[in-house]
Design a protein around this motif. Structure first.
Motif, PDB file in Angstrom:
ATOM      1  N   SER A 170     -29.588  -7.179  -2.002  1.00 14.82           N
ATOM      2  CA  SER A 170     -28.390  -6.460  -1.640  1.00 14.82           C
ATOM      3  C   SER A 170     -27.308  -6.350  -2.886  1.00 14.82           C
ATOM      4  O   SER A 170     -27.570  -6.883  -3.800  1.00 14.82           O
ATOM      5  CB  SER A 170     -27.899  -7.271  -0.275  1.00 14.82           C
ATOM      6  OG  SER A 170     -26.721  -6.446   0.245  1.00 14.82           O
ATOM      7  N   TYR A 171     -26.136  -5.956  -2.614  1.00 19.53           N
ATOM      8  CA  TYR A 171     -25.154  -5.590  -3.590  1.00 19.53           C
ATOM      9  C   TYR A 171     -24.536  -6.918  -3.644  1.00 19.53           C
ATOM     10  O   TYR A 171     -24.204  -7.600  -2.559  1.00 19.53           O
ATOM     11  CB  TYR A 171     -24.112  -4.631  -2.765  1.00 19.53           C
ATOM     12  CG  TYR A 171     -22.860  -4.291  -3.805  1.00 19.53           C
ATOM     13  CD1 TYR A 171     -23.029  -3.992  -4.897  1.00 19.53           C
ATOM     14  CD2 TYR A 171     -21.591  -4.331  -3.082  1.00 19.53           C
ATOM     15  CE1 TYR A 171     -21.929  -3.806  -5.843  1.00 19.53           C
ATOM     16  CE2 TYR A 171     -20.711  -4.065  -3.803  1.00 19.53           C
ATOM     17  CZ  TYR A 171     -20.747  -3.789  -5.079  1.00 19.53           C
ATOM     18  OH  TYR A 171     -19.537  -3.550  -5.926  1.00 19.53           O
TER      19      TYR A 171
ATOM     20  N   ALA B  81     -23.941  -7.268  10.550  1.00 18.32           N
ATOM     21  CA  ALA B  81     -25.076  -7.111   9.424  1.00 18.32           C
ATOM     22  C   ALA B  81     -24.255  -6.112   8.581  1.00 18.32           C
ATOM     23  O   ALA B  81     -23.590  -5.052   9.079  1.00 18.32           O
ATOM     24  CB  ALA B  81     -26.064  -6.220  10.246  1.00 18.32           C
ATOM     25  N   TYR B  82     -24.316  -6.458   7.346  1.00 21.23           N
ATOM     26  CA  TYR B  82     -24.136  -5.555   6.088  1.00 21.23           C
ATOM     27  C   TYR B  82     -25.231  -4.789   5.601  1.00 21.23           C
ATOM     28  O   TYR B  82     -26.225  -5.544   5.200  1.00 21.23           O
ATOM     29  CB  TYR B  82     -23.360  -6.340   4.956  1.00 21.23           C
ATOM     30  CG  TYR B  82     -22.924  -5.493   3.750  1.00 21.23           C
ATOM     31  CD1 TYR B  82     -21.971  -4.904   3.641  1.00 21.23           C
ATOM     32  CD2 TYR B  82     -23.861  -5.703   2.665  1.00 21.23           C
ATOM     33  CE1 TYR B  82     -21.895  -4.037   2.712  1.00 21.23           C
ATOM     34  CE2 TYR B  82     -23.611  -4.946   1.726  1.00 21.23           C
ATOM     35  CZ  TYR B  82     -22.451  -4.016   1.469  1.00 21.23           C
ATOM     36  OH  TYR B  82     -22.191  -3.258   0.626  1.00 21.23           O
ATOM     37  N   LEU B  83     -25.160  -3.396   5.543  1.00 18.54           N
ATOM     38  CA  LEU B  83     -26.186  -2.845   5.265  1.00 18.54           C
ATOM     39  C   LEU B  83     -25.993  -1.409   4.241  1.00 18.54           C
ATOM     40  O   LEU B  83     -24.869  -1.007   4.292  1.00 18.54           O
ATOM     41  CB  LEU B  83     -27.053  -2.228   6.492  1.00 18.54           C
ATOM     42  CG  LEU B  83     -27.393  -3.052   7.565  1.00 18.54           C
ATOM     43  CD1 LEU B  83     -28.139  -2.344   8.796  1.00 18.54           C
ATOM     44  CD2 LEU B  83     -28.562  -3.836   6.957  1.00 18.54           C
ATOM     45  N   VAL B  84     -26.805  -1.099   3.370  1.00 25.02           N
ATOM     46  CA  VAL B  84     -26.481  -0.104   2.606  1.00 25.02           C
ATOM     47  C   VAL B  84     -27.942   0.985   2.805  1.00 25.02           C
ATOM     48  O   VAL B  84     -28.749   0.902   1.833  1.00 25.02           O
ATOM     49  CB  VAL B  84     -26.507  -0.503   1.118  1.00 25.02           C
ATOM     50  CG1 VAL B  84     -26.035   0.783   0.144  1.00 25.02           C
ATOM     51  CG2 VAL B  84     -25.527  -1.525   0.921  1.00 25.02           C
TER      52      VAL B  84
ATOM     53  N   GLY C  48     -32.084   2.207  -4.519  1.00 20.18           N
ATOM     54  CA  GLY C  48     -32.066   3.614  -4.419  1.00 20.18           C
ATOM     55  C   GLY C  48     -32.572   4.320  -3.246  1.00 20.18           C
ATOM     56  O   GLY C  48     -32.817   5.404  -3.125  1.00 20.18           O
ATOM     57  N   ARG C  49     -33.045   3.523  -2.160  1.00 21.19           N
ATOM     58  CA  ARG C  49     -33.829   4.073  -1.009  1.00 21.19           C
ATOM     59  C   ARG C  49     -32.864   4.497   0.046  1.00 21.19           C
ATOM     60  O   ARG C  49     -31.651   4.262   0.164  1.00 21.19           O
ATOM     61  CB  ARG C  49     -34.677   2.920  -0.290  1.00 21.19           C
ATOM     62  CG  ARG C  49     -35.740   2.279  -1.375  1.00 21.19           C
ATOM     63  CD  ARG C  49     -36.357   1.102  -0.227  1.00 21.19           C
ATOM     64  NE  ARG C  49     -37.287   0.406  -1.232  1.00 21.19           N
ATOM     65  CZ  ARG C  49     -37.935  -0.614  -1.059  1.00 21.19           C
ATOM     66  NH1 ARG C  49     -38.042  -1.040   0.443  1.00 21.19           N
ATOM     67  NH2 ARG C  49     -38.801  -1.176  -1.722  1.00 21.19           N
ATOM     68  N   ILE C  50     -33.268   5.465   0.849  1.00 21.23           N
ATOM     69  CA  ILE C  50     -32.473   5.881   1.907  1.00 21.23           C
ATOM     70  C   ILE C  50     -33.375   5.655   3.239  1.00 21.23           C
ATOM     71  O   ILE C  50     -34.591   5.966   3.294  1.00 21.23           O
ATOM     72  CB  ILE C  50     -32.206   7.426   1.746  1.00 21.23           C
ATOM     73  CG1 ILE C  50     -31.343   7.865   2.903  1.00 21.23           C
ATOM     74  CG2 ILE C  50     -33.694   8.223   1.816  1.00 21.23           C
ATOM     75  CD1 ILE C  50     -30.715   9.119   2.456  1.00 21.23           C
ATOM     76  N   MET C  51     -32.731   5.105   4.160  1.00 16.15           N
ATOM     77  CA  MET C  51     -33.150   4.752   5.606  1.00 16.15           C
ATOM     78  C   MET C  51     -33.495   5.965   6.312  1.00 16.15           C
ATOM     79  O   MET C  51     -32.649   6.817   6.348  1.00 16.15           O
ATOM     80  CB  MET C  51     -32.176   3.703   6.290  1.00 16.15           C
ATOM     81  CG  MET C  51     -32.965   3.205   7.434  1.00 16.15           C
ATOM     82  SD  MET C  51     -31.625   2.030   8.482  1.00 16.15           S
ATOM     83  CE  MET C  51     -31.796   0.869   7.277  1.00 16.15           C
ATOM     84  N   SER C  52     -34.570   6.241   7.114  1.00 16.71           N
ATOM     85  CA  SER C  52     -34.788   7.209   7.961  1.00 16.71           C
ATOM     86  C   SER C  52     -33.996   7.307   9.243  1.00 16.71           C
ATOM     87  O   SER C  52     -33.651   6.369   9.726  1.00 16.71           O
ATOM     88  CB  SER C  52     -36.467   7.286   8.275  1.00 16.71           C
ATOM     89  OG  SER C  52     -36.581   6.319   9.044  1.00 16.71           O
ATOM     90  N   GLY C  53     -33.868   8.562   9.544  1.00 16.62           N
ATOM     91  CA  GLY C  53     -33.269   8.766  11.038  1.00 16.62           C
ATOM     92  C   GLY C  53     -33.913   7.814  12.141  1.00 16.62           C
ATOM     93  O   GLY C  53     -33.001   7.089  13.081  1.00 16.62           O
TER      94      GLY C  53
ATOM     95  N   ASP D 260     -22.162   0.530   4.287  1.00 24.33           N
ATOM     96  CA  ASP D 260     -21.740   0.776   3.341  1.00 24.33           C
ATOM     97  C   ASP D 260     -22.238   2.291   2.583  1.00 24.33           C
ATOM     98  O   ASP D 260     -23.496   2.128   2.419  1.00 24.33           O
ATOM     99  CB  ASP D 260     -21.944  -0.251   2.040  1.00 24.33           C
ATOM    100  CG  ASP D 260     -21.071  -0.206   0.949  1.00 24.33           C
ATOM    101  OD1 ASP D 260     -20.726   1.257   0.506  1.00 24.33           O
ATOM    102  OD2 ASP D 260     -20.934  -0.903   0.078  1.00 24.33           O
ATOM    103  N   GLU D 261     -21.402   3.209   2.688  1.00 25.39           N
ATOM    104  CA  GLU D 261     -21.675   4.564   2.627  1.00 25.39           C
ATOM    105  C   GLU D 261     -21.159   4.766   1.156  1.00 25.39           C
ATOM    106  O   GLU D 261     -21.127   6.196   0.811  1.00 25.39           O
ATOM    107  CB  GLU D 261     -21.305   5.406   3.451  1.00 25.39           C
ATOM    108  CG  GLU D 261     -21.800   5.183   4.895  1.00 25.39           C
ATOM    109  CD  GLU D 261     -21.293   6.093   6.094  1.00 25.39           C
ATOM    110  OE1 GLU D 261     -22.204   6.645   6.839  1.00 25.39           O
ATOM    111  OE2 GLU D 261     -20.102   6.622   5.926  1.00 25.39           O
ATOM    112  N   THR D 262     -20.825   4.096   0.368  1.00 20.07           N
ATOM    113  CA  THR D 262     -20.354   4.408  -0.956  1.00 20.07           C
ATOM    114  C   THR D 262     -21.220   5.226  -1.827  1.00 20.07           C
ATOM    115  O   THR D 262     -20.560   6.083  -2.631  1.00 20.07           O
ATOM    116  CB  THR D 262     -19.850   2.966  -1.718  1.00 20.07           C
ATOM    117  OG1 THR D 262     -19.194   2.239  -0.898  1.00 20.07           O
ATOM    118  CG2 THR D 262     -19.163   3.156  -3.138  1.00 20.07           C
ATOM    119  N   LEU D 263     -22.457   5.064  -1.708  1.00 16.42           N
ATOM    120  CA  LEU D 263     -23.388   5.895  -2.596  1.00 16.42           C
ATOM    121  C   LEU D 263     -23.716   7.079  -1.825  1.00 16.42           C
ATOM    122  O   LEU D 263     -24.776   7.812  -2.346  1.00 16.42           O
ATOM    123  CB  LEU D 263     -24.609   4.946  -3.219  1.00 16.42           C
ATOM    124  CG  LEU D 263     -24.040   3.908  -4.088  1.00 16.42           C
ATOM    125  CD1 LEU D 263     -25.136   2.782  -4.075  1.00 16.42           C
ATOM    126  CD2 LEU D 263     -23.776   4.640  -5.436  1.00 16.42           C
TER     127      LEU D 263
END
Length: 483
Positions: free
Chosen positions: A200-201, A246-249, A257-262, A282-285
């Motif tokens: 995580s970050y 829960a803290y999630l990116v 660099g992954r993106i979680m599916s819908g 966290d939507e910073t990226l």
């Protein structure tokens, strides 16, 4: 944080640091530098005097004096009075001899994943902000919620993404880290559990620990695995441990660099709703979408989601402007918490940020094209010069997450400055000393500088491979720091 570190405490952190592979002063300086970079020794802390540390470690004072001098030269220790310098992080480049490498003078900093300002766009936004400032000068200038123009611009941005939002659902903050600290202080008390992805970050992990909370790490699946998140394990942790939040990116996860599916977002949001776990996303990226993947924001799947955003990665970290999106009732509680920390952000920066958010995509087309070029260049360079590294291709964001052939991340981080590169060790992204097998490499530099950096990594890797004893020494120091 200020204070001092006594010699016994420092000796305990150092552990079995001396291997004989390098001069003693150099090994001592390397492990202290690692402890500072890894956050195990806080910043602005006075180290023990040369005499007391020499006595505790059974060394000559000359050895400790030389180690401290090396730390000062590298920028990790202030001059101070006498021998009691204070720990710090270098804020400037300094000359480094790169053996056999043609490199510009100074370090290439790969410890941070950040871009320079989107120059003309940011400059123009500040110029426009100054023309709007006179209208606000009759007021006091304190605004714990945020300038109304910026709150409305952020709300409109969410609405345009399919998440109807009003300005009353927005709290403006001084960056995403500030936003997370406000949320933690409001939602999670001391000893409360906070679910986190693993890795995580690192600054988020630091904030969670500083708040007195207990991180519950849930490992991400190996690179190339489908799905990219282990939602089953996350749901099980929520059901069994009942974390407060829960803290999630999920959008171009840092560092992978992954993106979680819908579908994964929907399952996670339902599980959080049923267990009372507040999902803080966290939507910073999110704006750095290199492959054009279309996935709705997490807030589309539950009104209880708390979203954190920022302009730091997409436009410029120097703006120090972020935000929180949540339901109005929670925003009111967050504002109360915020006033115990500060009374509002700077007005001109918020006016400029309102301009940037309203025209959010203006600098992104060229910026994304540049990042795609950098990413592809870095992937090719790593494949050519470090073929034993397993590299996960990111779909967005700013970094590549690499698996090393052996657990040498910390050792490489210590060695790399000798070859002109500054890195963040893999364990910075984990809990309990995990990720010695991993290294995060940003692609925020242009290809020519990335080539220099990768060649430097190759040279540091060669030196490490040629000295197993050095690897063992640094690993021992790392384990002692984690203990």
């Amino acid at each position: 944080m200020t204070g001092s570190l006594n010699p016994t405490a420092l000796a305990r952190l150092l552990g079995s640091w001396q291997s004989g592979a390098l001069p003693a002063y150099r090994e001592l300086a390397d492990v202290v530098r690692l402890l500072v970079m890894d956050g195990r020794i806080p910043l602005d802390v006075a180290l023990p005097s040369e005499r007391s540390l020499a006595q505790t470690l059974g060394l000559s004072r000359t050895t400790v004096t030389a180690a401290y001098a090396s730390l000062r030269e590298q920028g990790f220790l202030t001059a101070g009075q006498g021998s009691r310098g204070r720990t710090c992080i270098p804020h400037r480049s300094f000359p480094v001899t790169m053996r056999g490498l043609a490199a510009p003078e100074g370090l290439l900093d790969l410890a941070y994943a950040s871009l320079p300002a989107a120059g003309e766009v940011v400059h123009r936004a500040f110029a426009d902000a100054l023309t709007e400032l006179p209208a606000l000068l009759p007021g006091f200038g304190y605004d714990a919620v945020g300038v109304s123009a910026l709150r409305q611009a952020i709300a409109d941005k969410y609405t345009d993404e399919g998440i109807p939002t009003t300005a009353r659902q927005i709290l403006v903050t001084s960056g995403a880290q500030h936003a997370l600290n406000i949320v933690l202080k409001t939602i999670a008390g001391k000893q409360d559990k906070v679910l986190v992805e693993h890795p995580s970050y690192p600054n988020a992990l630091d904030a969670i620990r500083a708040a007195g909370c207990r991180p519950l790490p849930v490992a991400l699946p190996a690179a190339g695995t489908t799905p990219a998140w282990d939602i089953d394990s996350m749901v099980a942790v929520m059901n069994q441990q009942r974390p407060a939040m829960a803290y999630l990116v999920p959008d171009f996860h840092n560092p992978t660099g992954r993106i979680m599916s819908g579908l994964q977002r929907r399952r996670l949001a339902r599980a959080a709703d049923s267990t009372g776990t507040v999902l803080v996303v966290d939507e910073t990226l999110r704006g750095l979408n290199l492959d054009g993947v279309e996935v709705p924001p997490m807030a589309a799947f539950s009104p209880a989601v708390v979203s954190i955003g920022s302009l730091s990665k997409s436009h410029w970290a120097g703006l120090r402007t972020g935000w929180i999106r949540a339901d109005e009732e929670l925003i009111n509680h967050l504002v109360i918490t915020r006033t115990t920390m500060d009374l509002g952000g700077p007005v001109v920066e918020q006016l400029a940020a309102a301009r940037l958010v309203s025209a959010y995509s203006e600098p992104l087309d060229s910026r994304l094209a540049e990042l795609r070029h950098n990413r592809d260049a870095l992937m090719e360079l790593l494949a050519e010069h470090l073929p034993d590294w397993e590299v996960e291709r990111p779909q967005g964001g700013l970094t590549v997450w690499c698996r090393l052939p052996s657990p040498g991340s910390t050792a490489l981080t210590v060695l790399a400055p000798d070859f002109g590169v500054r890195l963040a060790a893999g364990p910075r992204f984990g809990v309990g000393g995990a990720f010695e097998h991993y290294m995060r490499v940003p692609y925020t530099l242009p290809p020519a500088q990335l080539e220099v950096a990768v060649r430097a990594l190759r040279a540091a890797q060669d030196k490490l491979d040629a000295s197993p004893q050095l690897r063992r020494s640094l690993k021992a120091g790392r384990q002692a720091a984690v203990a």
